[in-house]
Enzyme design. Sequence first.
Site, mmCIF file in Angstrom:
data_model
loop_
_atom_site.group_PDB
_atom_site.id
_atom_site.type_symbol
_atom_site.label_atom_id
_atom_site.label_comp_id
_atom_site.label_asym_id
_atom_site.label_seq_id
_atom_site.Cartn_x
_atom_site.Cartn_y
_atom_site.Cartn_z
ATOM 1 N N HIS A 808 10.512 7.506 34.016
ATOM 2 C CA HIS A 808 10.376 7.958 35.402
ATOM 3 C C HIS A 808 10.280 9.471 35.392
ATOM 4 C CE1 HIS A 808 11.109 8.930 39.549
ATOM 5 N NE2 HIS A 808 11.422 7.694 39.897
ATOM 6 N N SER A 809 9.110 10.012 35.746
ATOM 7 C CA SER A 809 8.930 11.467 35.700
ATOM 8 C C SER A 809 9.460 12.117 36.975
ATOM 9 C CB SER A 809 7.454 11.814 35.514
ATOM 10 O OG SER A 809 6.757 11.616 36.732
#
Length: 952
Positions: A808-809
Site C-alpha cells: 500500500h503506497s
Amino acid sequence: MAPKFKEGDVVFSFSGRWIAYAHTALAYVAFLGALIVGLSLHYKKIVQNEYYGYPQEWFPSVSATIGDRYPERSVFMVGIALTSGPRFILVALYYFLTARPNSSLPKIIFWIGVFRTFTCGGWTYVTSTDDHHWHDIFMVSYLVATVPWTLGCLALSPPHPEAIKYRKIMAGSFFGMLVPLTYFFLQHKIHKVAGAYTTYAFCEWIVVLLDVGFDAVTVYDFSSLEIVVRDVKGLSRGNQKLLKDDIKEKERNQPVIQASTFDGPYNWWDLSVALADIYNGFLFWTLLTSLAVCVWYFPLWHMGLSGYEAAILATISPLLLGIPQIRSFAIKYNRWLHYSAVIPGLFGWQITDQVTRLGAVSFAVWQACMAWTAMWYAERNNSSRLQARVLAWVGGLMLSSIAKFACYSNNPLWPIMKAENGGWNWTGLLLAIPAVWHATRPVTTSGGDQTSATGKKGSGLMAGVGIGGLIFAFHSLLSDSSTMIAWTWSGFPVNGPQQVPYGAVTIAAMAAGLLFGTSSPNLLGSWTAYGVGAVGAMFLTYAQDWTAYYGALVFTVYLCGVAPVLIKSAVQHNPAIAFGFGFFIYILMVLFHCWVVAYAFVPYGPLVREHNDWVMICTVLQIGNGVFSALTTNAQSRAKTTKSPRGRKQTAYYLHLFFALQLLSMAIAYMRFPTNDYKPYHPEEKSLTAGIWTIHFSLDNDMWSSERRMASAIRELEVDVIGMLESDTQRIIMGNRDTMQYLAEDLGMYVDYGPGPNQHTWGAALLSKFPILNSTHHLTPSPGGELAPLIEATLDVYGTQVDVFVFHSGQEEDVEDRKQQSEYVSRVMLASPRPAILLSYLVTPPGQGNYNTWVGPKSGMHDIDHTDWDRWCEYILYKDIKRTGYARVSRGTITDTEIQLGKFVVGQAPDYSDTMIPEDQVAPGLRFPAMFRGEGVRGHAYHVFDEPRYFA
C-alpha cells in the site's frame, strides 16, 4: 415395620479400594489394549498423519489408536464400557467420603464427575468420522470438566498424606504436560515439523496415563470404606462376620473434618447477583468500545476530521458528579441511570441513520460512565461491596474479551452488528433488562466497614490521572484478546503466539491478575509490582514474538491486579476530580493513540508521528501517579472487616465465575483451533487466482461490520491468494478488531499480517490457500507522509515457490514518498529469484510517472493488462509465471474500492504477449465464475470491460 437384622443379613462385603483398583485396571486395559492391538495389526496406518508417515513418524497418537480401525476401536470401546461401572461408583464414593454438613462443593464436584463420565462416553462412541461436530463437543466438554474435577478433588482430599502427595504429583504433572503437548501439536499442525507428531503422541499418552492415575489415588481414601451387601428380608445365607464392627466403631469415633475454604451452604442467589454484576460490567465495556467504532465511520468516509469526533467527550459525564444535587440523584436513582445507558446503547442497531445511531450510543456512554462512577462512590465506605463492584467491572471487560474471542473479535452486541453479520443484539438486550435490575438491587444492610480517612489523603488529581491511564490501558490493550498478540507478530515461519489459541492465555492472565489483586492488594499496590508491570510493558513495546508476549502477560496481570487498588483510592476523593478528570485523561490518550498513526490527517499530527512508545510510556507513568496517590489514601483508609467471612464469601462467587469464564475461553480456543487443511479451488489446473482489495477497515457504507459479506465475495470468486489493504483495525478508534480472523477461518486460508498495529501503518494482510513458507515485513521510505507497509511472502504453490508482494503506497499529496517507495519496492521485487506477483495500491495512472518504475526493467515486473487505462490505485503485476486471466469486480456497498483479480498457472512458461482469446477456448478450471456476469450478485459484477479478459 422396619426389618429385623439377623446373622444372615450380610451377603457380601469388600473394601472400597477394590473399586479404585478395578477402575484403574479397566481404564488402562482399554487404552493400552487398543495400543497393543493397533501396533500389531495397523502400525504404519496409525502412525500416518496428514503430513508424514513412517519412518518420520513412528508412534501413534491416542486418537489414531482408539479411532475408527477394527478391532482396536472395539477393544477400547469394550474396555471403556467395563470401566463405566467402577467409574460411577468411584465418583459416588468420593462424594460420600467428602460430604460435609452445609458444604456445597462435594455436590458440585460429584455432578461434575458424573458429567465428565457421560462426556467420556460421548467422544468414545461418537468418533470424529461418525460426527466430527459432536465428537468435538464431547471432547471439549470432557477436557473442560477435567479442570474443576482435578482442582475440586484436591480441595476436598481427606487428610491422608500419601493421597494428598500423589494427587499433587499427578495433577501437577498433568497440567505441566499440557505445555509441551500444545507446543509439539503446534509444531506439527502449523510448522509441519517432521517427527513433531510422534513427540506430541508421547505427551498425549502420558496425559492419559496421568488422568487415570489421578483417580487411582482414591485407593488410599477408599481403604477406610467397607462396601456391604445386606439381605433385608433374610432370604439369603449371609455371614455377619463380613461386616467389620471395629471399622464401624472407628469411623463413629473419627472427628468430622470441615473443608474450611468452602464452609457453609452455596448461596445460589448470591451467585446470580455476582453473575448479573459481571454482565452489567460487560454492558459498560460493550457501550464504551462501541462508541469509538461508530465515531470512526465519519472520518473514514470524510478522509479527515469530520466534527463527529467530538462524540468521544461523552465519557467525561462524571464531571457533573461534582455538583451535590446531581451526585445525590445519581446515587439514589442509580438503577435507572444504568437502564438509561443500556437500553438506547444496545438498541442502536435498529437505527439506520448513522448520525442518529452515533447520537444514541454517545448518550448511552454518557449515562454509563456517570452510573458506574456514582455506584463506586456510593460504596466507598463498604470495602466488600466496593470490591465486588470493581470485580464486576474488570470481570465485565474479561467477558467482553471472551465474547469477542468467540465472535472473531467483534462484540456481538455492538451497534455495527446485526443478525445477518453475527450480531446477538436481541439476546443481549433481553438479558440486560433482568441483569441490570438484579445488579443494582437496593442494599438491605446499612452502614459500612471502612472508616473515612481522617489523616492525610493522596492527591485527587493524581488519582484521576491513574484512573485515566488504567481505563485507557484496559481499552487499548485488553478489550480484545488478540491485540497484544498482533503487536508481537513478526511473520512466517511462526516464532510467537497466534490469536488462536493464545487469546485464551491472555484472558487467563486477566483472571490471574484479578485473583492476585483481591488476595494481595498491598503487594499489587506497591512500587515493586509497579516496576515489574513497567518492565512487562517495555518488553511488549520494544520486543517481538515470545519475548514481547511474555511481557504482555506480565503487564496484563499487573493491570488487572492494580485496578482494585486504584479505584479504592479514587473513590475517597471527589468523583468529579478522580473520575471526571480521569476520563478526560482517557480521552487525551485515545487521541494520542490515534494521532501516532493518523498524523497525516490531523492537526499537529507530525509532532507525535510513529511514537507508539510515547503512548505506552505515558500510560505507565499515569498509572504510577495513581499508585503514588493510593499509597497515601489507602493507608489512611483502613477496612475493619475486609477479611471477614462475609466479605471473603462475596468475593468468592466472583472468583468462581471468573474460573468458569476461563473454562469457556478454553473451550472457544479448542473449537476455533485452525485445521490448516486448506486446498486451492482448482488444483487440477495448477491454477492460482490472486486478488487485491482495499477493504476500508471492514466497515461498510452503512456502518455495518462487513467480514461476512467479504467472505462470501471471496469464496464465490474462488480467490486462492488475496491482499487486503487498510486492514489494521487493532486500535481503539476501530474497535480493536481483527477482520482477518474471521476471513481466514471461514475461508480456510493461511493469514499473514503486515507490520503490526504498533508499527503505525493502516495495515496490509495476506490470505492464502497455499502454505506461507516465509514472510518479511517492510516499512517502505516515507519521509513526509503516512507509512507504507509491504509484505514479502514466499508461498508453496503446487510444489513451486512463488513470491507474493502486498503493498500500500502513500497518498498522492506526498510525491517524494511515492517516488522513494516505488524505487524501494522495485528493488525488492527485482531481487526475487522466483516467480512473483504484486498485489498493490500504487496511486499512479497507467503509463505515467512512477508506473514506469513499477513496471519494466527496474522491477522485472509486467502489468497484468497494460491496456486497462481506467485504473488509478489498484494494480496486479507479475513475472516468470503464466498469466491466463484478468477481471475487475465492482465493490458493492462493502467498501470504496473494487476487487481486481488475476489468474495464473504454475509450471508453464510465461507469455507476456497481449494476445487475448475467447472464454470458450479456456479450460473450465481457469475461467472466472459466471455468476458475476451481467448484474452479478449482491452488488458485485464484472465491470469496466463487462467481462473477464483471458490471455493465450
